[in-house]
Design a protein around this motif. Structure first.
Motif, PDB file in Angstrom:
ATOM      1  N   GLY A 160      19.852  -0.185 -15.705  1.00 39.73           N
ATOM      2  CA  GLY A 160      18.984   0.866 -15.215  1.00 39.73           C
ATOM      3  C   GLY A 160      19.476   2.215 -15.702  1.00 39.73           C
ATOM      4  O   GLY A 160      20.312   2.294 -16.596  1.00 39.73           O
ATOM      5  N   LYS A 161      18.964   3.253 -15.068  1.00 34.47           N
ATOM      6  CA  LYS A 161      19.286   4.605 -15.514  1.00 34.47           C
ATOM      7  C   LYS A 161      19.188   5.557 -14.331  1.00 34.47           C
ATOM      8  O   LYS A 161      18.293   5.433 -13.502  1.00 34.47           O
ATOM      9  CB  LYS A 161      18.286   5.003 -16.604  1.00 34.47           C
ATOM     10  N   ASP A 162      20.110   6.514 -14.280  1.00 35.77           N
ATOM     11  CA  ASP A 162      20.042   7.564 -13.278  1.00 35.77           C
ATOM     12  C   ASP A 162      18.978   8.545 -13.754  1.00 35.77           C
ATOM     13  O   ASP A 162      19.079   9.080 -14.860  1.00 35.77           O
ATOM     14  CB  ASP A 162      21.400   8.247 -13.152  1.00 35.77           C
ATOM     15  N   ARG A 163      17.934   8.750 -12.949  1.00 28.05           N
ATOM     16  CA  ARG A 163      16.825   9.579 -13.421  1.00 28.05           C
ATOM     17  C   ARG A 163      16.160  10.300 -12.261  1.00 28.05           C
ATOM     18  O   ARG A 163      16.310   9.922 -11.106  1.00 28.05           O
ATOM     19  CB  ARG A 163      15.822   8.752 -14.190  1.00 28.05           C
ATOM     20  N   PRO A 164      15.384  11.349 -12.574  1.00 21.91           N
ATOM     21  CA  PRO A 164      14.629  12.038 -11.527  1.00 21.91           C
ATOM     22  C   PRO A 164      13.463  11.178 -11.048  1.00 21.91           C
ATOM     23  O   PRO A 164      12.866  10.427 -11.826  1.00 21.91           O
ATOM     24  CB  PRO A 164      14.135  13.314 -12.216  1.00 21.91           C
ATOM     25  N   VAL A 165      13.175  11.299  -9.758  1.00 23.48           N
ATOM     26  CA  VAL A 165      12.107  10.536  -9.117  1.00 23.48           C
ATOM     27  C   VAL A 165      11.321  11.491  -8.225  1.00 23.48           C
ATOM     28  O   VAL A 165      11.907  12.230  -7.428  1.00 23.48           O
ATOM     29  CB  VAL A 165      12.700   9.393  -8.259  1.00 23.48           C
ATOM     30  N   LEU A 166      10.002  11.473  -8.337  1.00 23.90           N
ATOM     31  CA  LEU A 166       9.142  12.270  -7.462  1.00 23.90           C
ATOM     32  C   LEU A 166       8.839  11.447  -6.215  1.00 23.90           C
ATOM     33  O   LEU A 166       8.233  10.379  -6.298  1.00 23.90           O
ATOM     34  CB  LEU A 166       7.837  12.641  -8.169  1.00 23.90           C
ATOM     35  N   VAL A 167       9.267  11.934  -5.053  1.00 21.86           N
ATOM     36  CA  VAL A 167       9.004  11.238  -3.792  1.00 21.86           C
ATOM     37  C   VAL A 167       7.554  11.512  -3.401  1.00 21.86           C
ATOM     38  O   VAL A 167       7.130  12.667  -3.310  1.00 21.86           O
ATOM     39  CB  VAL A 167       9.965  11.700  -2.673  1.00 21.86           C
ATOM     40  N   ILE A 168       6.779  10.423  -3.179  1.00 22.87           N
ATOM     41  CA  ILE A 168       5.344  10.575  -2.870  1.00 22.87           C
ATOM     42  C   ILE A 168       4.972  10.075  -1.485  1.00 22.87           C
ATOM     43  O   ILE A 168       3.830  10.233  -1.067  1.00 22.87           O
ATOM     44  CB  ILE A 168       4.467   9.862  -3.921  1.00 22.87           C
ATOM     45  N   GLY A 169       5.904   9.474  -0.760  1.00 25.31           N
ATOM     46  CA  GLY A 169       5.592   8.965   0.572  1.00 25.31           C
ATOM     47  C   GLY A 169       6.763   8.215   1.151  1.00 25.31           C
ATOM     48  O   GLY A 169       7.887   8.308   0.664  1.00 25.31           O
TER      49      GLY A 169
ATOM     50  N   PRO B  46       0.830  -1.218   0.000  1.00 24.64           N
ATOM     51  CA  PRO B  46       0.000   0.000   0.000  1.00 24.64           C
ATOM     52  C   PRO B  46       0.857   1.259   0.000  1.00 24.64           C
ATOM     53  O   PRO B  46       1.992   1.244   0.467  1.00 24.64           O
ATOM     54  CB  PRO B  46      -0.815  -0.125   1.287  1.00 24.64           C
ATOM     55  N   VAL B  47       0.282   2.323  -0.528  1.00 27.52           N
ATOM     56  CA  VAL B  47       0.985   3.605  -0.613  1.00 27.52           C
ATOM     57  C   VAL B  47       0.154   4.659   0.099  1.00 27.52           C
ATOM     58  O   VAL B  47      -1.010   4.879  -0.257  1.00 27.52           O
ATOM     59  CB  VAL B  47       1.201   4.022  -2.080  1.00 27.52           C
ATOM     60  N   ARG B  48       0.734   5.289   1.101  1.00 30.49           N
ATOM     61  CA  ARG B  48       0.100   6.432   1.752  1.00 30.49           C
ATOM     62  C   ARG B  48       0.808   7.680   1.237  1.00 30.49           C
ATOM     63  O   ARG B  48       1.940   7.961   1.604  1.00 30.49           O
ATOM     64  CB  ARG B  48       0.220   6.337   3.280  1.00 30.49           C
ATOM     65  N   VAL B  49       0.137   8.369   0.327  1.00 29.66           N
ATOM     66  CA  VAL B  49       0.733   9.529  -0.319  1.00 29.66           C
ATOM     67  C   VAL B  49       0.722  10.705   0.653  1.00 29.66           C
ATOM     68  O   VAL B  49      -0.270  10.953   1.340  1.00 29.66           O
ATOM     69  CB  VAL B  49      -0.045   9.885  -1.609  1.00 29.66           C
ATOM     70  N   GLU B  50       1.855  11.426   0.700  1.00 22.80           N
ATOM     71  CA  GLU B  50       1.936  12.619   1.554  1.00 22.80           C
ATOM     72  C   GLU B  50       2.792  13.678   0.875  1.00 22.80           C
ATOM     73  O   GLU B  50       3.651  13.365   0.056  1.00 22.80           O
ATOM     74  CB  GLU B  50       2.509  12.271   2.929  1.00 22.80           C
ATOM     75  N   TYR B  51       2.515  14.928   1.221  1.00 23.45           N
ATOM     76  CA  TYR B  51       3.250  16.066   0.660  1.00 23.45           C
ATOM     77  C   TYR B  51       3.878  16.815   1.826  1.00 23.45           C
ATOM     78  O   TYR B  51       3.168  17.440   2.618  1.00 23.45           O
ATOM     79  CB  TYR B  51       2.277  16.966  -0.119  1.00 23.45           C
ATOM     80  N   ARG B  52       5.198  16.714   1.970  1.00 25.41           N
ATOM     81  CA  ARG B  52       5.903  17.357   3.082  1.00 25.41           C
ATOM     82  C   ARG B  52       7.305  17.817   2.680  1.00 25.41           C
ATOM     83  O   ARG B  52       8.284  17.432   3.328  1.00 25.41           O
ATOM     84  CB  ARG B  52       6.013  16.407   4.261  1.00 25.41           C
ATOM     85  N   PRO B  53       7.437  18.620   1.639  1.00 24.72           N
ATOM     86  CA  PRO B  53       8.786  19.062   1.268  1.00 24.72           C
ATOM     87  C   PRO B  53       9.363  20.029   2.306  1.00 24.72           C
ATOM     88  O   PRO B  53       8.654  20.902   2.817  1.00 24.72           O
ATOM     89  CB  PRO B  53       8.581  19.754  -0.079  1.00 24.72           C
TER      90      PRO B  53
END
Length: 188
Positions: free
Chosen positions: A96-105, A64-71
């Protein structure tokens, strides 16, 4: 945002491998490794113990994913921020590849994130969806030096140890983050 001290274990491992091969070649070139003398006695290996927790590879998160926004502008990766990490290809063949990732939780001490791409998947959205891949636009930002628009893949959630984050790129706006979060819930 300030840079995050990331794990450079892959580079260190590569340098170690090169040094081992060079030393082995030198030893063999001197006739080493071939001797009639018995090998020196070695002390026995220690008994196996628990494996120490350490940063590990980026993996797919199936729970499960509990999405949160806390930058927080503190140099540490937080939900709502775009960071850089090495992301394995789905084939799971070591590439693989070095890439940007959006942290969501978070998942315990690990980060949960979505890989970003500068490729426009709107052109082939039907084909992508047929293969179970779903993308949402996140726009442009300082995570892409060329200023290209990015898309987040919302059906594949990655589990990343904070030590494997190479650097922070930027915080995504709350409104854009909420749009991405809604799509994550839709496809997970």
């Amino acid at each position: 945002m300030t840079a995050v001290a990331g794990s450079n274990w892959r580079a260190q491992l590569g340098r170690l491998a090169v040094a081992v091969v060079r030393e082995g070649a030198r030893t063999l070139g001197r006739g080493g490794g071939r001797s009639d003398e018995p090998a020196p006695a070695r002390s026995p290996l220690p008994a196996p113990g628990p494996i120490a927790a350490r940063p590990g590879p980026v993996t797919d998160h199936l729970g499960p994913v509990r999405v949160e926004y806390r930058p927080v502008d503190d140099g540490a990766p937080d939900p709502g921020e775009i960071v850089w990490a090495w992301v394995p290809f789905e084939e799971n063949d070591g590439r693989g590849k070095d890439r940007p990732v959006l942290v969501i939780g978070r998942d315990g001490g690990a980060l949960l994130g979505l890989m970003l791409s500068s490729q426009d998947h709107d052109r082939d959205a039907t084909d992508e969806a047929r293969h179970g891949r779903h993308w949402v636009d996140v726009g442009t930002g300082p995570w892409d030096k060329q200023g290209r628009p990015s898309e987040a893949r919302v059906d594949r959630v990655l589990r990343i140890e904070p030590g494997d984050v190479r650097r922070e790129g930027a915080a995504l706006s709350r409104a854009r983050f909420d749009e991405v979060a809604a799509e994550v819930q839709r496809f997970r």
